[in-house]
Design an enzyme around this catalytic site. Structure first.
Site, short mmCIF file in Angstrom:
data_model
loop_
_atom_site.label_atom_id
_atom_site.label_comp_id
_atom_site.label_asym_id
_atom_site.label_seq_id
_atom_site.Cartn_x
_atom_site.Cartn_y
_atom_site.Cartn_z
N GLU A 211 49.92 23.60 106.23
CA GLU A 211 50.44 24.73 106.81
C GLU A 211 50.03 25.75 107.22
O GLU A 211 48.69 25.62 107.59
CB GLU A 211 50.18 25.00 104.99
CG GLU A 211 51.19 25.09 103.57
CD GLU A 211 51.11 25.51 103.24
OE1 GLU A 211 51.41 26.80 102.55
OE2 GLU A 211 51.56 24.99 101.72
N GLU B 256 46.82 23.80 97.00
CA GLU B 256 45.65 25.21 96.75
C GLU B 256 44.89 25.57 96.32
O GLU B 256 45.21 26.46 95.40
CB GLU B 256 46.13 26.13 97.82
CG GLU B 256 46.53 25.97 99.28
CD GLU B 256 47.16 27.00 100.16
OE1 GLU B 256 47.78 28.56 99.01
OE2 GLU B 256 47.56 27.47 101.03
C1 FCB Z 1 50.88 29.20 100.64
C2 FCB Z 1 51.23 28.06 100.22
C3 FCB Z 1 53.11 27.86 100.27
C4 FCB Z 1 53.58 29.54 100.50
C5 FCB Z 1 52.35 30.10 101.91
C6 FCB Z 1 53.53 31.35 102.80
O1 FCB Z 1 49.73 29.62 99.82
O2 FCB Z 1 50.93 27.08 99.22
O3 FCB Z 1 53.65 27.91 99.13
O4 FCB Z 1 54.09 30.25 99.80
O5 FCB Z 1 51.43 30.67 101.40
#
Ligand code: FCB
Length: 451
Positions: free
Chosen positions: A354, A167
């Site tokens: 994620e 990110e």
């Molecule tokens: C993302 C991050 C991860 C975690 C999630 C909830 O932005 O990459 O580390 O904090 O959010």
């Protein structure tokens, strides 16, 4: 029993974590300080003064955590490598004890039948590099490539695919533009060189990995952007926001150029940081996979702050997580089909790296943790993923965030995202109902594919 989904043969199931959020042991075995150690020590920076000094103590308890993963029947585990364990001062030779830790972890995963998927940078920059300007300094990109070589030379014989950055959008905006995350700079649009230098670091590291025959991915935080109304002004604001959040970190890698940021008064040199040849380098190593981190869509309206060409508008009428993030599962389908429409043949296979939600989970009187909201969240998003696959998007895997409740950055230990509950006083791990649900879903899916 969860119903298996119609997903491609070989679809991979995993979980994701990040070093600073789970490892603890910040002063052990020669690890150097990171920007998160410094930032968390600053009064008021993290809710209730929490820090990652101990976190989930994963550095010492990783065998227990690998056993939890094995219990899920995972194909893959996405974790991050702490750069300050490998190069405590940001330069010079590798710290052997730092490499040894990841060596042990990788072997433990392989013995459990789980493919390691490491991320090289998940926001914990060595403090020594921050002292030299952090990602505002071009030099950091070159240090990143050197660090990548040290790690790949040690683990590349057992680790087939690597994620360079996590990110870069969130790191730039929260860390450099708004100061909500480490390193805590509030530079607004002057933060843009931190975007370019991260992307340059990606390009340099990607070449290092590819030279060693390894697969290259990046994990981008992406969001479908919805204009608040059909008015021309709201649509223009949404286009501007989409360029900043999504295109800025994906167009240069897949298409070799930056998006139009003129709405921000920014030219194609991103505040003077882009040099001749940089964009060629950023796009030179084709991605083997695009990692997509998806949490929610974004609704955008015309600006209220004269410094920015957009304003965020609330998404109403949907459930919200403990973090107050809107729950919109179909946004994942919209995002995936949108990527396919935007990039066409230039879009590599996608893996969801994620996706998950925070819930205020605590064990009940019988000691079990019931988290129906998380199960509903995951089930809804997996349905949306399957719908995107049915519409022709090439999605190869799903890694949920996260295995364990952990240090959630500026929120400290307040947001629980885990399939496994962690009691931060005792370090006791308690698998939640969602853990059993995910395990059963993976099993059902595997049984279907093996038929
Ligand atoms: C993302 C991050 C991860 C975690 C999630 C909830 O932005 O990459 O580390 O904090 O959010």
């Amino acid at each position: 029993m969860p119903q298996p989904l119609d997903l491609p043969q070989g679809f991979r199931w995993g979980v994701s974590t990040a070093a600073y959020q789970i490892e603890g042991a910040v002063d052990e075995d020669g690890r150097g300080p990171s920007i998160w150690d410094t930032f968390a020590a600053r009064p008021g920076a993290v809710r209730d003064g929490h820090t990652g000094a101990v976190a989930c103590d994963h550095y010492h308890r990783y065998p227990e955590d690998v056993a939890l993963m094995q219990g899920l029947g995972l194909d893959g585990y996405r974790f991050s490598i702490a750069w300050p364990r490998i190069r405590p001062t940001g330069a010079g030779p590798a710290n052997p004890a730092g490499l040894d830790f990841y060596d042990r972890l990788v072997d433990g995963l392989l013995e459990a039948g789980i493919t390691p998927l490491p991320t090289l940078f998940h926001w914990d920059l060595p403090q020594a590099l921050e002292d030299g300007g952090g990602w505002l300094a071009r030099d950091t990109a070159y240090r990143f490539a050197e660090y990548t070589a040290l790690v790949a030379d040690r683990l590349g014989d057992r680790v087939p695919a690597w994620i360079t950055l996590n990110e870069p959008f969130v790191h730039m905006v929260y860390g450099y533009a708004m100061g909500i995350h480490a390193p805590g700079r509030a530079l607004m649009l002057d933060a843009l060189p931190a975007a370019h230098h991260q992307l340059l670091g990606h390009g340099l590291a990607a070449a290092v990995l590819r030279e060693r025959g390894l697969d290259v991915m990046i994990a981008n935080n992406l969001t479908p952007v919805r204009p608040a109304s059909s008015s021309e002004a709201d649509q223009a604001a949404a286009t501007a926001y989409d360029a900043l959040h999504n295109r800025l970190f994906t167009d240069p890698i897949l298409l070799g150029h930056y998006p139009d940021l003129s709405a921000f008064g920014v030219g194609p040199d991103l505040g003077g940081s882009v040099r001749d040849g940089d964009l060629k380098l950023i796009a030179a190593t084709p991605l083997d996979g695009l990692g997509v981190n998806y949490y929610n869509p974004t609704r955008i309206a015309t600006p209220t702050d004269p410094g920015l060409p957009f304003a965020e508008a609330p998404i109403e009428g949907v459930p919200r997580t403990a973090f107050d993030w809107p729950v919109v599962p179909d946004g994942l389908r919209e995002l995936l089909t949108g990527l396919r429409d935007r990039y066409g043949a230039a879009l590599p296979p996608v893996t969801i790296t994620e996706n998950g939600c925070s819930v205020a989970d605590e064990p009940g009187p019988d000691g079990t943790v019931s988290d129906p909201d998380r199960i509903a969240y995951l089930a809804g998003h997996l349905d949306a993923l399957a719908a995107a696959v049915a519409e022709g998007v090439d999605v190869r895997g799903y890694f949920t965030w996260s295995l364990l409740d952990n240090f959630e950055w500026a929120e400290g230990y307040h947001q629980r995202f885990g399939l496994v509950h962690v009691d931060f006083e005792t370090q006791r791990r308690t698998p939640k109902a969602s853990y059993a649900w995910y395990r059963d879903l993976i099993r059902a899916h595997r049984a279907l594919q093996e038929r």
